[in-house]
Design an enzyme around this catalytic site. Structure first.
Site, mmCIF file in Angstrom:
data_model
loop_
_atom_site.group_PDB
_atom_site.id
_atom_site.type_symbol
_atom_site.label_atom_id
_atom_site.label_comp_id
_atom_site.label_asym_id
_atom_site.label_seq_id
_atom_site.Cartn_x
_atom_site.Cartn_y
_atom_site.Cartn_z
ATOM 1 N N LYS A 114 5.083 -8.344 -20.376
ATOM 2 C CA LYS A 114 4.455 -7.065 -20.695
ATOM 3 C C LYS A 114 3.077 -7.186 -21.309
ATOM 4 O O LYS A 114 2.196 -6.332 -20.978
ATOM 5 C CB LYS A 114 5.390 -6.466 -21.831
ATOM 6 N N GLU B 277 0.599 -8.806 -18.474
ATOM 7 C CA GLU B 277 -0.065 -7.912 -17.533
ATOM 8 C C GLU B 277 -0.690 -6.838 -17.851
ATOM 9 O O GLU B 277 -1.397 -6.487 -16.938
ATOM 10 C CB GLU B 277 1.474 -7.569 -16.669
ATOM 11 N N LYS C 206 2.855 -1.665 -8.042
ATOM 12 C CA LYS C 206 4.251 -1.594 -8.318
ATOM 13 C C LYS C 206 5.376 -2.278 -7.625
ATOM 14 O O LYS C 206 6.082 -2.983 -8.133
ATOM 15 C CB LYS C 206 4.543 -0.161 -8.370
ATOM 16 N N ARG D 18 0.949 2.007 -6.172
ATOM 17 C CA ARG D 18 1.172 1.051 -5.009
ATOM 18 C C ARG D 18 0.041 0.060 -4.676
ATOM 19 O O ARG D 18 0.273 -0.852 -4.040
ATOM 20 C CB ARG D 18 1.683 1.709 -3.776
ATOM 21 N N CYS E 212 0.713 -1.263 -0.148
ATOM 22 C CA CYS E 212 0.061 -0.043 0.080
ATOM 23 C C CYS E 212 0.880 1.216 -0.018
ATOM 24 O O CYS E 212 2.147 1.355 0.131
ATOM 25 C CB CYS E 212 -0.690 0.017 1.390
ATOM 26 N N TRP F 120 -3.441 -2.076 -1.189
ATOM 27 C CA TRP F 120 -3.587 -3.163 -1.795
ATOM 28 C C TRP F 120 -3.798 -4.281 -1.222
ATOM 29 O O TRP F 120 -2.751 -4.723 -0.388
ATOM 30 C CB TRP F 120 -1.929 -3.226 -2.737
ATOM 31 N N ASN G 65 1.522 0.241 5.899
ATOM 32 C CA ASN G 65 2.053 -0.347 4.577
ATOM 33 C C ASN G 65 2.639 -1.706 5.198
ATOM 34 O O ASN G 65 3.745 -1.403 5.965
ATOM 35 C CB ASN G 65 2.761 0.699 3.716
ATOM 36 N N GLY G 66 2.509 -2.857 4.579
ATOM 37 C CA GLY G 66 3.688 -4.067 4.991
ATOM 38 C C GLY G 66 2.617 -5.148 5.557
ATOM 39 O O GLY G 66 1.317 -5.227 5.338
ATOM 40 N N GLU H 94 10.258 -11.339 -21.386
ATOM 41 C CA GLU H 94 9.690 -10.004 -21.061
ATOM 42 C C GLU H 94 8.651 -9.442 -21.875
ATOM 43 O O GLU H 94 7.630 -9.005 -21.425
ATOM 44 C CB GLU H 94 10.978 -9.028 -21.245
ATOM 45 N N HIS I 90 9.256 -29.714 -28.053
ATOM 46 C CA HIS I 90 9.156 -30.646 -27.061
ATOM 47 C C HIS I 90 7.852 -30.600 -26.426
ATOM 48 O O HIS I 90 7.636 -30.976 -25.232
ATOM 49 C CB HIS I 90 10.462 -30.356 -26.160
#
Ligand code: M6R
Length: 607
Positions: free
Chosen positions: A484, A487, A602, A27, A2, A75, A101-102, A480, A503
């Site tokens: 991109k 997401e 983020k 965030r 957050c 979040w 936050n945490g 990558e 395979h």
């Protein structure tokens, strides 16, 4: 993950807090809230959903008076997004309010402990135990109250605290979670990240773990865990406010893609001095480098993909074995570490929980840790033995772009630096150094050619799946490119080492499957060309990324994206720009919320 903010000054706090939260929304964005001192009481507003809901509810903050307050954007980790679970949380008597936050790891034990003492809980969050502990321990001395509360907590936190009997100030404290203190003129701030208060000040302090910050309009006092008044180093940031705004671009991601030539140029300017590679905070002796028998490169997500390119580059140029690991795996797999291993951790935010844990694991086992980080003062930047700061500037979009390319470049510069220490400056060394200087203009060329990617996006945005293939650096690029795309557009995008297709994965290819084939290197071009042929034969539509002039692909590919031609090793930064643009335009055509994709944030400060 957050975002928290606090303000003490002479202006109305709520509008300012809301404004700062807008810069922290990256965030977390599933609910938000603010609490202020208004007429000696704590007044609060919270709203589920995006910050604009809180904005409407409080009429841009105007409905809440007072000049001191705290705010939060969430979040969710413990408890679904809802009004009740959003922060701030208040204690039973309403005497304390907290934003957090945490993660409080032992919150269930504390909840049980307090319930036995007669406390009741309204939310499902871990944070509510913090505010109730403050209430439980308060016997008059606020410092003792906060200390006792902190001593009971296990986990990570950055906290903003309001206490009704201290109505002219607020308190803030951190442990293993980011928190900066911003010093303004007769106003002071705390925030999870610098851009939230950059409009008001460029002067900052980073409190140490468990320092208690007492913030009022006149100043900030810091007390360490022995309750001694302490001074922490003040620093000035050279970012301007504009760098953290959209500046006319519809999304931060697009703006940040466009900023890459400059970000790369700044990174080069900081690391190449007089034709030599020199890092500000890294100075290894030749003896140390010669003794190194292994490098571990450890990171998550896109930083991990950057690390793969770093591994190939370092092994090729230094002939030191380099392993690449996902931080979440590395930390639990008992890696073999000693003083002859160098662990390179990579993190844009410097706050990724798994990467922090991996760094600590490496340090504990005598490995020196070199961090490649974008955020000055972040946990990784502070704890690593040596740090190279990438010069991307603030990155606001959840999907990293300039953060990633500056990491790739920094790893290449590190490879050349280590090669120099080993006396391996023959071969391609001088050529690479020269070509790196051409990167800003080559990347700009890709940006200038964005129309082709826009057109491709308009053709294929309706697809529900995509495959990215490549070999060597192109495989890392494929990883990558797929990340991109998935997401931000929610298209199921997967990447495969091109040689692996046969395979198993090739069974997924059918008429009309979209395959993005990365063939930007000469060395493995023919090999990947055959793989492109194999998927085309099975009905796939191939978009190929090649160096300019590589026309052999035309038989296999429906579309060819030509890129400025540099050495194979230097191509990834250039090619990444086209994959970013393709993902961006596809997501835009699908109407996605590009800067704030669902379920993501983020910085990933949870395990
Ligand atoms: O801040 P970090 O570089 O440690 O973050 C690691 C990943 O979470 C990050 O790269 C993530 O994969 C990006 N959102 C991808 O665009």
């Amino acid at each position: 993950m957050c975002g928290i903010i606090g303000y003490a000054g002479k202006k109305q706090a709520a509008p300012l807090l809301l404004d700062g939260l807008k810069m922290l929304e990256y965030r977390g964005y599933d609910s938000s809230g603010i609490a202020v001192f208004d007429g000696g009481e704590i007044k609060m507003s919270k709203a589920k959903g995006r910050l604009e809901n809180l904005d409407v509810l409080t009429d841009g903050g105007k409905k809440l008076g007072g000049v001191i307050g705290i705010g939060h954007t969430r979040w969710a980790t413990h408890g679904e997004p809802s009004d009740i679970n959003s922060h701030p949380h208040v204690s039973e008597t309403g005497r304390f309010a907290v934003v957090h936050n945490g993660i409080i790891e032992n919150y269930l034990d504390i909840r049980e402990f307090l319930t036995a003492k007669g406390f009741t809980f309204k939310s499902q969050t871990d944070t509510e135990v913090v505010v109730q502990l403050l209430e439980y321990y308060h016997k008059g001395d606020i410092f003792e109250t906060i200390r006792k509360t902190l001593n009971k907590l296990k986990g990570s936190y950055a906290l903003g605290i309001l206490a009704v009997f201290e109505p002219n100030k607020f308190f803030a404290v951190r442990k293993d979670s980011p928190l900066v203190i911003g010093l303004g003129k007769r106003e002071n701030f705390v925030a999870s990240d610098i851009p939230a208060v950059l409009k008001h000040t460029r002067s900052f302090i980073l409190p140490d773990d468990k320092d208690i910050a007492v913030v009022d309009g006149n100043g900030v006092l810091l007390y360490n865990s022995n309750h001694e008044l302490v001074e922490r180093k003040r620093f000035e940031v050279d970012w301007d406010v504009e760098s953290a705004k959209k500046n006319g671009y519809p999304h931060f991601m697009l703006k940040e893609i466009h900023e890459q030539p400059k970000a790369v140029e700044q990174t080069i300017a900081a690391c190449i001095k007089g034709g030599e590679i020199a890092f500000e905070n890294v100075d290894y002796s030749e003896e140390y480098v010669k003794k190194l028998d292994k490098l571990y490169i450890v990171a998550c997500g896109s930083s991990y993909h950057a690390g793969m390119i770093g591994k190939y580059f370092i092994e090729r140029n230094c002939r030191i074995p380099a392993e690449i690991d996902l931080a979440s795996e590395f930390r639990y797999r008992r890696p073999i570490l000693d003083e002859n291993t160098l662990t390179v951790v990579i993190s844009q935010s410097g706050e990724t929980a798994d990467t922090i844990a991996a760094m600590r694991e490496a340090k504990e086992h005598s490995s020196r840790v070199l961090a490649i980080v974008n955020v000055v003062g972040s946990t990784i930047a502070r704890e690593a033995d040596d740090v190279i700061i990438t010069r991307a500037g603030p990155e606001m979009a959840v999907a990293t772009t300039k953060g990633y390319t500056t990491q790739v470049l920094t790893l290449q510069l590190l490879g050349l630096y280590l090669a120099g220490k080993l006396g391996r400056t023959g071969g391609e060394y001088a050529k690479y150094l020269e070509e790196i200087k051409c990167l800003p203009s080559a990347m700009q060329e890709v940006i200038d050619g964005k129309e082709q990617l826009q057109i491709l996006a308009s053709k294929y945005f309706g697809n529900d799946k995509a495959f990215f293939i490549g070999r060597g650096n192109d495989y890392a690029l494929a990883l990558e490119g797929a990340l991109k795309l998935k997401e931000i557009s929610y298209i199921h995008a997967e990447s495969y080492a091109a040689g692996e297709l046969k395979h198993g994965t090739i069974s997924l290819i059918e008429q009309g499957s979209l395959v993005i084939a990365c063939l930007t290197g000469d060395e493995l071009y023919d090999k990947t060309l055959s793989n492109a042929e194999e998927v085309k034969t099975r009905g796939a539509l191939v978009i190929a990324l090649v160096k300019r002039g590589h026309t052999a692909i035309e038989g296999q590919a429906k579309h060819v994206v030509e890129l400025p031609a540099l050495s194979d090793e230097i191509m990834p930064c250039v090619a990444a720009v086209s994959l970013q643009l393709l993902a961006y335009y596809i997501a835009a055509a699908r109407g996605c919320d590009i800067d704030k994709p669902r379920n993501l944030a983020k910085s990933v400060t949870v395990e």
